[in-house]
Scaffold this motif. Structure first.
Motif, PDB file in Angstrom:
ATOM      1  N   LYS A 144      19.973 -28.016 -25.391  1.00 36.72           N
ATOM      2  CA  LYS A 144      20.536 -29.322 -25.396  1.00 36.72           C
ATOM      3  C   LYS A 144      22.355 -28.944 -26.028  1.00 36.72           C
ATOM      4  CE  LYS A 144      16.485 -31.827 -25.752  1.00 36.72           C
ATOM      5  NZ  LYS A 144      16.437 -32.469 -26.687  1.00 36.72           N
ATOM      6  N   ASP A 150      23.000 -33.557 -28.165  1.00 33.10           N
ATOM      7  CA  ASP A 150      22.911 -34.415 -26.523  1.00 33.10           C
ATOM      8  C   ASP A 150      23.601 -35.893 -27.276  1.00 33.10           C
ATOM      9  OD1 ASP A 150      21.803 -33.513 -24.638  1.00 33.10           O
ATOM     10  OD2 ASP A 150      19.725 -34.263 -24.891  1.00 33.10           O
ATOM     11  N   ASP A 183      25.824 -38.677 -26.501  1.00 31.77           N
ATOM     12  CA  ASP A 183      26.204 -39.626 -24.833  1.00 31.77           C
ATOM     13  C   ASP A 183      27.361 -40.511 -25.785  1.00 31.77           C
ATOM     14  OD1 ASP A 183      25.551 -40.895 -23.722  1.00 31.77           O
ATOM     15  OD2 ASP A 183      23.512 -42.185 -23.428  1.00 31.77           O
ATOM     16  N   GLN A 215      28.616 -43.059 -23.847  1.00 32.97           N
ATOM     17  CA  GLN A 215      27.869 -44.124 -23.645  1.00 32.97           C
ATOM     18  C   GLN A 215      27.410 -45.267 -24.475  1.00 32.97           C
ATOM     19  OE1 GLN A 215      28.751 -46.167 -19.981  1.00 32.97           O
ATOM     20  NE2 GLN A 215      28.826 -47.442 -21.596  1.00 32.97           N
ATOM     21  N   LYS A 216      26.247 -44.730 -25.320  1.00 28.36           N
ATOM     22  CA  LYS A 216      26.092 -44.783 -26.418  1.00 28.36           C
ATOM     23  C   LYS A 216      26.963 -44.849 -27.477  1.00 28.36           C
ATOM     24  CE  LYS A 216      21.397 -43.606 -25.374  1.00 28.36           C
ATOM     25  NZ  LYS A 216      19.521 -42.599 -25.929  1.00 28.36           N
ATOM     26  N   GLU A 245      36.172 -41.375 -23.672  1.00 35.52           N
ATOM     27  CA  GLU A 245      35.716 -40.125 -23.525  1.00 35.52           C
ATOM     28  C   GLU A 245      37.638 -39.099 -23.687  1.00 35.52           C
ATOM     29  OE1 GLU A 245      35.139 -41.092 -19.486  1.00 35.52           O
ATOM     30  OE2 GLU A 245      32.551 -40.942 -19.438  1.00 35.52           O
ATOM     31  N   ALA A 250      31.018 -38.808 -20.221  1.00 34.12           N
ATOM     32  CA  ALA A 250      30.119 -39.551 -19.963  1.00 34.12           C
ATOM     33  C   ALA A 250      29.585 -39.357 -18.973  1.00 34.12           C
ATOM     34  CB  ALA A 250      29.633 -40.858 -20.206  1.00 34.12           C
ATOM     35  N   GLY A 251      28.085 -39.322 -19.062  1.00 39.69           N
ATOM     36  CA  GLY A 251      27.057 -38.787 -18.085  1.00 39.69           C
ATOM     37  C   GLY A 251      26.650 -37.572 -17.536  1.00 39.69           C
ATOM     38  N   SER A 252      26.353 -37.102 -15.921  1.00 41.76           N
ATOM     39  CA  SER A 252      25.275 -36.056 -16.075  1.00 41.76           C
ATOM     40  C   SER A 252      26.335 -35.094 -15.870  1.00 41.76           C
ATOM     41  CB  SER A 252      24.606 -36.355 -15.152  1.00 41.76           C
ATOM     42  OG  SER A 252      24.664 -36.228 -13.834  1.00 41.76           O
TER      43      SER A 252
END
Length: 173
Positions: free
Chosen positions: A3, A56, A58, A60-61, A91, A98-100
């Motif tokens: 990760k 990991d 995130d 967005q979180k 960001e 963000a995102g994959s």
């Protein structure tokens, strides 16, 4: 598959509310500017800082957490909106998308296949980039903006030129 690790800096701040009240708070360094906006730069003192590796992470979180935390007061909500009105602003501050990663990788490979070894428009100066924007499609313009935002040190002039091109296109429609 390992990760991804993200290193965040946490700062211990002392917020000077009045002559007898000092509030200690530990926050990620990107929140320090929000607190300085709320209480005033001269009232927020950095006591110490430490690096923390987060697995990991995130974005967005983190952004949702800022919205949730600061929307309770009008001052806090305004300060957050001034500094981080949208996810992309956080960001850019963190240098993380963000995102994959798959989405970003597919965009990058698409751009690379379109250019087939040619240098990127972003390799030029801001004047060179500005001159080349009119020949790009809207999708290419968006991809170029995303590519610039993903750079280690995004240039505000490039983003400004792209926004000016978008405004000009909207005015011509």
């Amino acid at each position: 598959m390992a990760k991804p690790l993200t290193t965040l800096t946490f700062v211990l701040l002392l917020i000077d509310r009045d002559a007898s009240t000092k509030i200690p708070v530990e926050v990620p360094d990107y929140e320090q500017s929000i607190l300085e906006e709320i209480y005033g730069e001269d009232m927020v003192f950095e006591h110490s800082s430490r690096e923390v590796e987060v697995e990991d992470f995130d974005v967005q979180k983190a952004f949702d957490g800022l919205v949730s935390k600061y929307q309770a007061t009008a001052e806090g909500d305004r300060a957050r909106k001034v500094l981080f009105p949208k996810l992309r602003d956080l960001e850019k501050r963190l240098g993380i998308k963000a995102g994959s990663e798959g989405k970003q990788a597919s965009k990058t490979s698409k751009q690379a296949s379109n250019q087939e070894g040619q240098p990127s428009l972003l390799d030029g100066t801001i004047d060179d980039i500005t001159a080349g924007l009119s020949s790009l499609s809207d999708d290419d313009l968006n991809a170029l903006d995303a590519e610039e935002a993903a750079r280690e040190k995004p240039r505000k002039g490039v983003h400004g030129a792209i926004e000016a091109e978008r405004t000009a296109r909207a005015a011509n429609q």
